[in-house]
Design a protein around this motif. Structure first.
Motif, PDB file in Angstrom:
ATOM      1  N   GLY A 266      -2.691 -77.843 -25.811  1.00 25.01           N
ATOM      2  CA  GLY A 266      -3.180 -76.524 -26.171  1.00 25.01           C
ATOM      3  C   GLY A 266      -4.251 -76.620 -27.231  1.00 25.01           C
TER       4      GLY A 266
ATOM      5  N   ALA B 186      -7.616 -80.916 -24.206  1.00 25.82           N
ATOM      6  CA  ALA B 186      -6.375 -80.176 -23.970  1.00 25.82           C
ATOM      7  C   ALA B 186      -6.145 -79.983 -22.477  1.00 25.82           C
TER       8      ALA B 186
ATOM      9  N   THR C 220      -5.565 -74.635 -30.791  1.00 26.80           N
ATOM     10  CA  THR C 220      -5.467 -73.641 -31.852  1.00 26.80           C
ATOM     11  C   THR C 220      -6.811 -73.609 -32.556  1.00 26.80           C
TER      12      THR C 220
ATOM     13  N   GLU D  14       3.301 -78.673 -33.812  1.00 28.24           N
ATOM     14  CA  GLU D  14       2.742 -79.057 -32.514  1.00 28.24           C
ATOM     15  C   GLU D  14       1.303 -79.548 -32.607  1.00 28.24           C
ATOM     16  N   ILE D  15       0.641 -79.317 -33.740  1.00 31.54           N
ATOM     17  CA  ILE D  15      -0.736 -79.788 -33.891  1.00 31.54           C
ATOM     18  C   ILE D  15      -0.713 -81.305 -33.972  1.00 31.54           C
TER      19      ILE D  15
ATOM     20  N   LYS E 207      -1.114 -79.842 -29.610  1.00 30.18           N
ATOM     21  CA  LYS E 207      -2.242 -78.931 -29.759  1.00 30.18           C
ATOM     22  C   LYS E 207      -3.382 -79.636 -30.476  1.00 30.18           C
TER      23      LYS E 207
END
Length: 151
Positions: free
Chosen positions: A31, A25, A33, A102-103, A3
Motif C-alpha cells: 500500500g 506497491a 501512505t 505497516e510502513i 506500506k
C-alpha cells in the motif's frame, strides 16, 4: 501489508517519489501512505485567522493528493491513504512511521538543482542509521521510462 510512505509537498521531485512508491506497491501487493506536513509557522496569527489558514492548507493538500491518488488508482490499482500532520517535517515523518507499524519503506525524491538533494533528504540521510525502516531516495530527474524499468 507493507506500506510505502511518501511525502507530499510542492517540490518537483515529489512526482517521481509518488510514482515509484505506487509502482512498487502495485508490484509487491503493498500500500501507499501519502504524508503531508503543515509547518506550524504558517499559523502564527490571531486564532480565527490561523484556523482559516489551517483549513485552507488542508484543502490544498487534499486537492493535490487527489491528482496523485487518481493516477495510483487508475494506473497502478493502488488506493493510497492520505495523512496530514502539523509540525516540523522530520519529527512528523518519524512519528508517522512510529504510529503505523505497516510502513516498511520511506520513499523520498531527491532534488536536482545545485542546492543539493533537498533539506528533507539531507536531514534524513544523516539520521538513516537510527531509522526503523529503509529509505529509498528516487532521483528527481529520473525519466518515466527509467522509473518504469527499475520498478
Amino acid at each position: 501489508m507493507r506500506k510505502f510512505l511518501v511525502v507530499l509537498d510542492d517540490s518537483r521531485e515529489c512526482l517521481n517519489a509518488m510514482r515509484y512508491a505506487a509502482m512498487r506497491a502495485s508490484k509487491t501487493g503493498g500500500g501507499v501512505t501519502v504524508l503531508s506536513v503543515i509547518p506550524p509557522d504558517e499559523f502564527n496569527h490571531w486564532i480565527g485567522v490561523g484556523e482559516i489558514m489551517r483549513e485552507e492548507a488542508r484543502e490544498r493538500i487534499e486537492v493535490h493528493f487527489e491528482v496523485f491518488a487518481k493516477w495510483m488508482r487508475d494506473r497502478q490499482n493502488v488506493d493510497p491513504q492520505l495523512v496530514i500532520r502539523e509540525g516540523e517535517p522530520l519529527p512528523e515523518i518519524m512519528a508517522q512511521i512510529a504510529d503505523d507499524p505497516e510502513i516498511g519503506v520511506l520513499v523520498l525524491g531527491a532534488g536536482t538543482d545545485n542546492k543539493g538533494p533537498g533539506p528533507l533528504v539531507s536531514a534524513l540521510s544523516r539520521q538513516a542509521g537510527t531509522f526503523h525502516v529503509p529509505i529509498t531516495i528516487v532521483p528527481g530527474d529520473l525519466s518515466k521510462e527509467k522509473l518504469d524499468a527499475i520498478t
